[in-house]
Design an enzyme around this catalytic site. Structure first.
Site, PDB file in Angstrom:
ATOM      1  N   ARG A  35       0.560  -1.277  -0.178  1.00 28.99           N
ATOM      2  CA  ARG A  35       0.355   0.174  -0.171  1.00 28.99           C
ATOM      3  C   ARG A  35       0.683   1.163  -0.007  1.00 28.99           C
ATOM      4  O   ARG A  35       0.319   2.221  -0.829  1.00 28.99           O
ATOM      5  CB  ARG A  35      -0.751   0.468   1.020  1.00 28.99           C
ATOM      6  CG  ARG A  35      -2.109  -0.709   1.387  1.00 28.99           C
ATOM      7  CD  ARG A  35      -2.676  -1.265   2.379  1.00 28.99           C
ATOM      8  NE  ARG A  35      -1.586  -2.709   3.215  1.00 28.99           N
ATOM      9  CZ  ARG A  35      -1.768  -3.865   2.369  1.00 28.99           C
ATOM     10  NH1 ARG A  35      -3.110  -3.995   1.709  1.00 28.99           N
ATOM     11  NH2 ARG A  35      -0.912  -4.506   2.618  1.00 28.99           N
ATOM     12  N   THR A  36       1.985   1.030   0.930  1.00 26.74           N
ATOM     13  CA  THR A  36       2.200   2.529   1.035  1.00 26.74           C
ATOM     14  C   THR A  36       3.396   2.787  -0.331  1.00 26.74           C
ATOM     15  O   THR A  36       2.996   3.772  -0.831  1.00 26.74           O
ATOM     16  CB  THR A  36       3.411   2.050   2.075  1.00 26.74           C
ATOM     17  OG1 THR A  36       3.165   2.130   2.996  1.00 26.74           O
ATOM     18  CG2 THR A  36       4.031   4.162   2.444  1.00 26.74           C
ATOM     19  N   HIS A  86       5.013   5.436  11.467  1.00 26.63           N
ATOM     20  CA  HIS A  86       4.962   5.541  10.732  1.00 26.63           C
ATOM     21  C   HIS A  86       3.997   6.486   9.832  1.00 26.63           C
ATOM     22  O   HIS A  86       2.824   6.579   9.852  1.00 26.63           O
ATOM     23  CB  HIS A  86       4.184   4.028   9.969  1.00 26.63           C
ATOM     24  CG  HIS A  86       3.856   3.867   8.261  1.00 26.63           C
ATOM     25  ND1 HIS A  86       4.143   4.695   7.527  1.00 26.63           N
ATOM     26  CD2 HIS A  86       3.197   2.585   8.012  1.00 26.63           C
ATOM     27  CE1 HIS A  86       3.958   3.645   6.240  1.00 26.63           C
ATOM     28  NE2 HIS A  86       3.060   2.498   6.313  1.00 26.63           N
ATOM     29  N   LYS A 138      27.944  -4.314  -3.210  1.00 27.94           N
ATOM     30  CA  LYS A 138      28.908  -3.918  -3.280  1.00 27.94           C
ATOM     31  C   LYS A 138      29.505  -3.649  -2.213  1.00 27.94           C
ATOM     32  O   LYS A 138      30.793  -3.351  -1.583  1.00 27.94           O
ATOM     33  CB  LYS A 138      29.534  -3.164  -4.425  1.00 27.94           C
ATOM     34  CG  LYS A 138      29.027  -4.234  -5.855  1.00 27.94           C
ATOM     35  CD  LYS A 138      29.308  -2.969  -7.014  1.00 27.94           C
ATOM     36  CE  LYS A 138      28.656  -2.681  -8.035  1.00 27.94           C
ATOM     37  NZ  LYS A 138      28.403  -1.641  -8.420  1.00 27.94           N
ATOM     38  N   ARG A 172      11.413   3.508   3.318  1.00 31.78           N
ATOM     39  CA  ARG A 172      10.533   2.438   3.782  1.00 31.78           C
ATOM     40  C   ARG A 172      12.349   1.699   4.427  1.00 31.78           C
ATOM     41  O   ARG A 172      12.750   1.349   3.677  1.00 31.78           O
ATOM     42  CB  ARG A 172      10.455   1.369   3.422  1.00 31.78           C
ATOM     43  CG  ARG A 172       9.077   0.045   4.342  1.00 31.78           C
ATOM     44  CD  ARG A 172       8.741  -0.592   4.313  1.00 31.78           C
ATOM     45  NE  ARG A 172       7.226   0.606   4.790  1.00 31.78           N
ATOM     46  CZ  ARG A 172       6.368   0.048   4.516  1.00 31.78           C
ATOM     47  NH1 ARG A 172       5.999  -1.449   4.421  1.00 31.78           N
ATOM     48  NH2 ARG A 172       4.955   0.736   4.758  1.00 31.78           N
TER      49      ARG A 172
HETATM   50  N1   CP Z   1      -0.302  -0.522   6.126  1.00 31.35           N
HETATM   51  C1   CP Z   1       1.458  -0.564   5.575  1.00 31.35           C
HETATM   52  O1   CP Z   1       2.226   0.299   5.647  1.00 31.35           O
HETATM   53  O2   CP Z   1       1.059  -1.344   3.904  1.00 31.35           O
HETATM   54  P1   CP Z   1       1.838  -2.023   3.594  1.00 31.35           P
HETATM   55  O3   CP Z   1       2.823  -2.172   4.063  1.00 31.35           O
HETATM   56  O4   CP Z   1       1.255  -2.542   2.355  1.00 31.35           O
HETATM   57  O5   CP Z   1       2.762  -0.739   2.541  1.00 31.35           O
END
Ligand code: CP
Length: 360
Positions: free
Chosen positions: A90-91, A173, A119, A140
């Site tokens: 999703r993110t 998050h 490397k 992320r």
């Molecule tokens: N809610 C969320 O962060 O979903 P993903 O891990 O699929 O990005």
């Protein structure tokens, strides 16, 4: 009067680590606007309202081809780097879609086995390289605090492009919390907004970074009660409870989920995050039936209440619940795209153009 905080380019890493999260949040801003998006503490109530209103404006503009063409021209001169080294559906896709809506080009690394990190290149050098090709880095990582470290590092270079934290370790998050707040704003639009609501968090609250960020954001609202229901080993962290105490927010740690359901305005379910387990794999032994929303629970839920989940889910919400209008987790996914468009528009200062085009 708040003490003056040095801006990020002037502060040493050690000095930054001595700051409270609230002070760090001020350090990540420039002229009181978020420059980097790293922690939920950067968002106050007026900004949350502004972003939510902008997301709604954008989705209205996007209904027509003419509107989509307008949006698609706004940032066609910008490029976003999507550096997702931890799995995401999703993110990643909602940021990718948000960039496309605003006409941004995107480049990406999703697996370091295909990059020069294989490397032995450091993450610092990787990020510095990405900044050469992009105007914002959305990242992320499984490493807690990495986005903050990279933002600090870049702020001492010639290309201090904004870093957006799209999920870091077990800590925060913030953009998920933005979409959660946007979903709550829309859900309670005709019921006095988020103030005075009871939000019940259920599941793995120790390692759920979405819960941690949302718990912070909810302290922006008046008399919101937060209830935390989790197996003892996976209960919400003391740092969050200390923050709730310090901000005068009401909270409760509870164990009987069924007893709490009737008082909830929003129930925020989460998955047991066993990817963080050590070798003993202890959380796999948790009886999740006590922390699951089953079809029979629907009758205990108030008619106006909502069931949320950041997703992905396993079995903590029965699929039969999806058909109930109070289940809003699929709406959360869509809201995530629009609020991320609004966030990118805010970062690149084109919100006024959207407001002018929309006419409000
Ligand atoms: N809610 C969320 O962060 O979903 P993903 O891990 O699929 O990005």
């Amino acid at each position: 009067m708040k003490a003056k905080i040095k801006p990020l380019p002037e502060i040493t890493w050690d000095e930054l680590q001595q700051l409270t999260l609230d002070d760090k949040a001020r350090c990540f801003n420039r002229s009181d606007r978020p420059l980097h998006i790293l922690v939920a503490q950067q968002f106050d109530r007026p900004l949350l309202q502004e972003l939510g209103d902008m997301a709604t404006r954008i989705r209205q503009v996007a209904k027509s081809k003419q509107g989509m063409d307008f949006l698609g021209n706004l940032l066609s001169h910008k490029t976003a780097m999507l550096y997702f080294t931890q799995p995401s559906t999703r993110t990643f896709l909602s940021f990718h879609s948000a960039c496309q809506i605003l006409g941004m080009r995107t480049v990406e690394v999703r697996d370091t086995s295909t990059s020069s990190e294989m490397k032995g290149e450091t993450q610092e050098d990787s990020i510095r390289t990405f900044s050469s090709f992009s105007d914002v880095i959305i990242m992320r990582s499984a490493i807690g605090g990495l986005a903050e470290k990279m933002a600090w590092m870049l702020s001492h270079t010639e290309r201090p492009v904004p870093i957006v934290n799209a999920g870091s370790g077990k800590d925060q998050h913030p953009t998920q919390a933005l979409l959660d707040i946007y979903t709550l704003q829309r859900s309670f639009e005709k019921r006095g907004g988020i103030d005075r609501k009871t939000v019940v968090f259920v599941g793995d609250l120790a390692r759920g970074r979405t819960v941690r960020s949302l718990a912070y954001l909810l302290t922006n609202y008046e008399r919101v009660k937060q209830v935390f229901i989790a197996p003892p080993a996976l209960q919400i962290g003391k740092d969050i409870l200390d923050h709730l105490k310090a901000s005068g927010s009401e909270y409760e740690l509870a164990s009987d989920f069924e007893k709490v359901i009737p008082e909830a305005d929003a129930i925020y379910m989460t998955r047991i995050q066993d990817e963080w387990d050590d070798k003993t794999g202890d959380s796999g032994k948790v009886d999740i039936s006590k922390y699951s929303f089953a079809a029979e629970h629907l009758k205990l839920l108030q008619p106006h209440a909502v069931i949320m989940h950041p997703l992905p889910r396993r079995k903590e919400i029965a699929v039969e619940v999806d058909h109930d209008p109070r289940a809003v987790y699929w709406r959360q996914v869509r809201n995530g795209m629009w609020i991320r468009v609004a966030l990118l528009a805010h970062i690149f200062d084109c919100s006024d153009s959207i407001r002018d085009y929309h006419g409000s």
